[in-house]
Design a protein around this motif. Structure first.
Motif, mmCIF file in Angstrom:
data_model
loop_
_atom_site.group_PDB
_atom_site.id
_atom_site.type_symbol
_atom_site.label_atom_id
_atom_site.label_comp_id
_atom_site.label_asym_id
_atom_site.label_seq_id
_atom_site.Cartn_x
_atom_site.Cartn_y
_atom_site.Cartn_z
ATOM 1 N N GLY A 43 0.862 -1.169 0.000
ATOM 2 C CA GLY A 43 0.000 0.000 0.000
ATOM 3 C C GLY A 43 0.902 1.223 0.000
ATOM 4 O O GLY A 43 2.016 1.182 -0.519
ATOM 5 N N SER A 44 0.454 2.274 0.645
ATOM 6 C CA SER A 44 1.253 3.502 0.686
ATOM 7 C C SER A 44 2.610 3.282 1.353
ATOM 8 O O SER A 44 3.624 3.753 0.861
ATOM 9 C CB SER A 44 0.501 4.597 1.432
ATOM 10 O OG SER A 44 -0.676 4.923 0.741
ATOM 11 N N VAL A 45 2.616 2.556 2.463
ATOM 12 C CA VAL A 45 3.874 2.366 3.182
ATOM 13 C C VAL A 45 4.113 0.955 3.701
ATOM 14 O O VAL A 45 5.225 0.621 4.070
ATOM 15 C CB VAL A 45 4.004 3.352 4.372
ATOM 16 C CG1 VAL A 45 4.127 4.774 3.883
ATOM 17 C CG2 VAL A 45 2.824 3.228 5.322
ATOM 18 N N ALA A 46 3.089 0.143 3.739
ATOM 19 C CA ALA A 46 3.242 -1.187 4.335
ATOM 20 C C ALA A 46 2.808 -2.284 3.367
ATOM 21 O O ALA A 46 2.020 -2.062 2.450
ATOM 22 C CB ALA A 46 2.400 -1.284 5.614
ATOM 23 N N MET A 47 3.343 -3.478 3.613
ATOM 24 C CA MET A 47 2.973 -4.646 2.825
ATOM 25 C C MET A 47 1.488 -4.950 3.024
ATOM 26 O O MET A 47 0.978 -4.873 4.146
ATOM 27 C CB MET A 47 3.819 -5.853 3.266
ATOM 28 C CG MET A 47 3.640 -7.082 2.421
ATOM 29 S SD MET A 47 4.646 -8.487 2.989
ATOM 30 C CE MET A 47 6.268 -8.003 2.416
ATOM 31 N N LYS A 48 0.812 -5.272 1.935
ATOM 32 C CA LYS A 48 -0.606 -5.596 2.006
ATOM 33 C C LYS A 48 -0.813 -6.881 2.805
ATOM 34 O O LYS A 48 -0.038 -7.836 2.687
ATOM 35 C CB LYS A 48 -1.185 -5.753 0.599
ATOM 36 C CG LYS A 48 -1.215 -4.448 -0.165
ATOM 37 C CD LYS A 48 -1.773 -4.630 -1.572
ATOM 38 C CE LYS A 48 -1.812 -3.308 -2.306
ATOM 39 N NZ LYS A 48 -2.300 -3.463 -3.696
ATOM 40 N N ARG A 49 -1.872 -6.905 3.614
ATOM 41 C CA ARG A 49 -2.144 -8.065 4.471
ATOM 42 C C ARG A 49 -2.306 -9.355 3.683
ATOM 43 O O ARG A 49 -1.817 -10.404 4.087
ATOM 44 C CB ARG A 49 -3.407 -7.827 5.291
ATOM 45 C CG ARG A 49 -3.161 -7.038 6.521
ATOM 46 C CD ARG A 49 -4.399 -7.016 7.393
ATOM 47 N NE ARG A 49 -4.458 -5.679 7.960
ATOM 48 C CZ ARG A 49 -5.539 -5.069 8.309
ATOM 49 N NH1 ARG A 49 -6.709 -5.652 8.161
ATOM 50 N NH2 ARG A 49 -5.501 -3.868 8.820
ATOM 51 N N ALA A 50 -3.001 -9.286 2.563
ATOM 52 C CA ALA A 50 -3.222 -10.499 1.756
ATOM 53 C C ALA A 50 -1.906 -11.042 1.228
ATOM 54 O O ALA A 50 -1.715 -12.267 1.158
ATOM 55 C CB ALA A 50 -4.180 -10.194 0.603
ATOM 56 N N TRP A 51 -0.988 -10.170 0.857
ATOM 57 C CA TRP A 51 0.320 -10.590 0.365
ATOM 58 C C TRP A 51 1.130 -11.203 1.498
ATOM 59 O O TRP A 51 1.763 -12.245 1.343
ATOM 60 C CB TRP A 51 1.044 -9.408 -0.266
ATOM 61 C CG TRP A 51 2.407 -9.703 -0.808
ATOM 62 C CD1 TRP A 51 3.585 -9.148 -0.390
ATOM 63 C CD2 TRP A 51 2.765 -10.596 -1.875
ATOM 64 N NE1 TRP A 51 4.637 -9.642 -1.130
ATOM 65 C CE2 TRP A 51 4.158 -10.532 -2.045
ATOM 66 C CE3 TRP A 51 2.025 -11.445 -2.693
ATOM 67 C CZ2 TRP A 51 4.833 -11.279 -2.997
ATOM 68 C CZ3 TRP A 51 2.697 -12.195 -3.651
ATOM 69 C CH2 TRP A 51 4.073 -12.106 -3.797
ATOM 70 N N LYS A 52 1.098 -10.571 2.650
ATOM 71 C CA LYS A 52 1.820 -11.082 3.819
ATOM 72 C C LYS A 52 1.307 -12.469 4.187
ATOM 73 O O LYS A 52 2.090 -13.380 4.468
ATOM 74 C CB LYS A 52 1.667 -10.115 4.992
ATOM 75 C CG LYS A 52 2.541 -10.452 6.182
ATOM 76 C CD LYS A 52 2.347 -9.444 7.301
ATOM 77 C CE LYS A 52 3.306 -8.311 7.103
ATOM 78 N NZ LYS A 52 3.380 -7.432 8.288
ATOM 79 N N ALA A 53 -0.008 -12.655 4.158
ATOM 80 C CA ALA A 53 -0.599 -13.963 4.476
ATOM 81 C C ALA A 53 -0.211 -15.001 3.429
ATOM 82 O O ALA A 53 0.116 -16.149 3.767
ATOM 83 C CB ALA A 53 -2.118 -13.842 4.571
ATOM 84 N N PHE A 54 -0.229 -14.614 2.159
ATOM 85 C CA PHE A 54 0.175 -15.537 1.095
ATOM 86 C C PHE A 54 1.627 -15.964 1.288
ATOM 87 O O PHE A 54 1.946 -17.157 1.214
ATOM 88 C CB PHE A 54 -0.017 -14.893 -0.272
ATOM 89 C CG PHE A 54 0.542 -15.716 -1.398
ATOM 90 C CD1 PHE A 54 -0.081 -16.884 -1.809
ATOM 91 C CD2 PHE A 54 1.706 -15.331 -2.043
ATOM 92 C CE1 PHE A 54 0.443 -17.658 -2.837
ATOM 93 C CE2 PHE A 54 2.236 -16.088 -3.071
ATOM 94 C CZ PHE A 54 1.605 -17.256 -3.469
ATOM 95 N N LEU A 55 2.507 -14.999 1.531
ATOM 96 C CA LEU A 55 3.917 -15.329 1.733
ATOM 97 C C LEU A 55 4.098 -16.281 2.914
ATOM 98 O O LEU A 55 4.889 -17.220 2.843
ATOM 99 C CB LEU A 55 4.742 -14.059 1.954
ATOM 100 C CG LEU A 55 4.885 -13.132 0.752
ATOM 101 C CD1 LEU A 55 5.623 -11.867 1.155
ATOM 102 C CD2 LEU A 55 5.589 -13.824 -0.401
ATOM 103 N N ALA A 56 3.352 -16.060 3.984
ATOM 104 C CA ALA A 56 3.455 -16.926 5.164
ATOM 105 C C ALA A 56 2.999 -18.345 4.850
ATOM 106 O O ALA A 56 3.454 -19.300 5.496
ATOM 107 C CB ALA A 56 2.634 -16.339 6.311
ATOM 108 N N SER A 57 2.131 -18.509 3.860
ATOM 109 C CA SER A 57 1.634 -19.841 3.502
ATOM 110 C C SER A 57 2.625 -20.637 2.661
ATOM 111 O O SER A 57 2.445 -21.840 2.471
ATOM 112 C CB SER A 57 0.306 -19.722 2.741
ATOM 113 O OG SER A 57 0.509 -19.330 1.394
ATOM 114 N N LEU A 58 3.636 -19.973 2.125
ATOM 115 C CA LEU A 58 4.609 -20.644 1.258
ATOM 116 C C LEU A 58 5.686 -21.335 2.092
ATOM 117 O O LEU A 58 6.185 -20.752 3.057
ATOM 118 C CB LEU A 58 5.264 -19.638 0.308
ATOM 119 C CG LEU A 58 4.340 -18.937 -0.678
ATOM 120 C CD1 LEU A 58 5.115 -17.875 -1.459
ATOM 121 C CD2 LEU A 58 3.690 -19.937 -1.618
ATOM 122 N N PRO A 59 6.087 -22.545 1.718
ATOM 123 C CA PRO A 59 7.107 -23.253 2.488
ATOM 124 C C PRO A 59 8.533 -22.745 2.246
ATOM 125 O O PRO A 59 9.431 -23.015 3.048
ATOM 126 C CB PRO A 59 6.968 -24.703 2.011
ATOM 127 C CG PRO A 59 6.438 -24.584 0.613
ATOM 128 C CD PRO A 59 5.549 -23.370 0.629
#
Length: 122
Positions: A43-59
């Motif tokens: 977003g303007s300054v922070a990582m989007k929540r959906a992207w952060k959650a997706f990244l956390a789901s990756l092994p």
């Protein structure tokens, strides 16, 4: 966790000052912002929540680079068009998603779907 490592390389300069300029650029003139990966995932300054959650789901482990720190870490990969997503399966980084594929993506769900497909999760 997988031994593979995902490398996310932004077409942006490193440093707080550049991050602030980038945030303003994305708000004022989003069409001319040079990093589609940043535009899709932040977003303007922070990582989007959906992207952060997706990244956390990756092994895979993950590393994030700006153009300068990537060039220092991987000097042999000097002509890579940015932004880019690479994967290192132990033999050095290989291109997973090229700039030409990232740039036309319309939104974050499209990026997530593309990565899922490339990683065999689709």
């Amino acid at each position: 966790m997988s031994a593979d490592r995902l490398l996310f390389v932004y077409n942006a300069h490193e440093g707080l000052g550049h991050a602030l300029l980038d945030a303003v650029h994305k708000m004022v003139a989003p069409a001319s912002y040079p990093c589609s990966l940043c535009a899709l995932t932040y977003g303007s300054v922070a990582m989007k929540r959906a992207w952060k959650a997706f990244l956390a789901s990756l092994p895979q482990s993950k590393a994030f680079y700006h153009r300068e720190d990537f060039a220092r870490a991987y000097p042999a990969i000097g002509d890579l068009a940015l932004p880019a997503i690479l994967i290192d399966r132990g033999g050095g980084p290989e291109l997973l998603v090229a700039a030409a594929e990232l740039d036309p993506l319309p939104d974050l769900p499209a990026l997530i779907a593309l990565l899922d497909a490339r990683l065999g999760r689709a």
